[in-house]
Scaffold this active site. Structure first.
Site, short mmCIF file in Angstrom:
data_model
loop_
_atom_site.label_atom_id
_atom_site.label_comp_id
_atom_site.label_asym_id
_atom_site.label_seq_id
_atom_site.Cartn_x
_atom_site.Cartn_y
_atom_site.Cartn_z
N SER A 95 108.50 24.95 33.20
CA SER A 95 107.27 25.47 32.63
C SER A 95 106.73 26.60 33.52
O SER A 95 107.44 27.57 33.77
CB SER A 95 106.27 24.33 32.43
OG SER A 95 105.27 24.68 31.51
N HIS A 227 108.06 18.62 25.71
CA HIS A 227 107.98 19.57 26.82
C HIS A 227 108.32 18.90 28.15
O HIS A 227 108.83 19.56 29.07
CB HIS A 227 106.57 20.16 26.87
CG HIS A 227 106.42 21.28 27.85
ND1 HIS A 227 107.07 22.48 27.72
CD2 HIS A 227 105.67 21.37 28.99
CE1 HIS A 227 106.75 23.28 28.74
NE2 HIS A 227 105.90 22.63 29.52
#
Length: 248
Positions: A95, A227
């Protein structure tokens, strides 16, 4: 292997690996901290020395102001890595950490003459793609983003006292990502491997744009999950990382 600032406030080792022939420096997501990579270190040691970067503003660096730009974090990491460049490290970032890892790799190559052995990026659009602009000063905007990414326990989001503890650091991290100026020209010499979860808002197709940033081999791989598909580093993710470390 030359020691890389063991047990400093910035780069952390979790397991002794004196005979390791490979080094992997890991960069956390927004709001994350170095111990997120403890499980990965456990899985890869002693063959690989795993280090996690501790960003300012959290845990034992809580007395330092959180960085609000990617460049500050990459400058710090590249300087420390360049002080002990052998063996050339692989870099892994998830990320926000993917941008920090990329910028660290760029600095190592362009400023220090060190080509990382590999760059592994996860769950983040490439530097050549535009960033979303959000008003992170609004708490509800911040909370909506956390709900979308599904990496924070709902109970934490509902507790006002706990929100006051962790939201300031997250706000700084999200600002760092949204104000990242991007990069459409840098082409690294190291291989790039791009990971994502098959339910991640950052789609596998979106990760393909990382290919433009390397003159070496490029590979993508998708794993089951959202995610935060890599939390706890299940065996398929560890094997994917291990494969990327030996790919040239």
């Amino acid at each position: 292997m030359t020691p890389l600032h063991r047990r400093t406030p910035v780069l952390r080792t979790f397991h002794e690996a004196p005979d390791a022939t490979s080094r992997l420096v890991c960069f956390p997501h927004a709001g994350g901290s170095a111990p997120y990579y403890f499980a990965l270190s456990l899985a890869l040691s002693p063959a690989v020395e795993v280090l996690g970067m501790q960003y300012p503003g959290r845990m034992d660096r809580s007395g330092e102001p959180a960085a609000e730009d990617i460049a500050t974090l990459a400058d710090e990491a590249a300087t420390l890595i360049a002080a002990a460049p052998q063996p050339p490290p692989a870099l892994f970032g998830h990320s926000m950490g993917a941008l920090v890892a990329f910028e660290t790799a760029r600095r190592l190559e362009q400023q220090h003459g060190i080509t990382p052995s590999a760059l592994i990026v996860s769950g983040m659009r490439s530097p050549s793609q535009p960033r979303r602009s959000q008003d992170w000063d609004r708490e509800e905007v911040l909370l909506d983003e956390l709900r979308l990414l599904a990496g924070t326990h709902p109970g934490l989001l509902e507790n006002e006292e706990l929100r006051e503890l962790f939201l300031p650091v997250l706000r700084s991290d999200f600002r760092a990502v949204s104000t990242y100026p991007g990069d459409t020209t840098t082409v690294l010499s190291c291989p790039i491997t791009a990971f994502t979860g098959d339910e991640d808002p950052v789609t596998p197709d979106g990760m393909e744009h990382w290919a433009a940033h390397t003159s070496a081999p490029f590979t993508t791989r998708s794993f089951p999950g959202d995610h935060f598909y890599l939390t706890g580093f299940p065996a398929p993710v560890v094997e994917g990382i291990r494969a990327a470390l030996v790919r040239r």
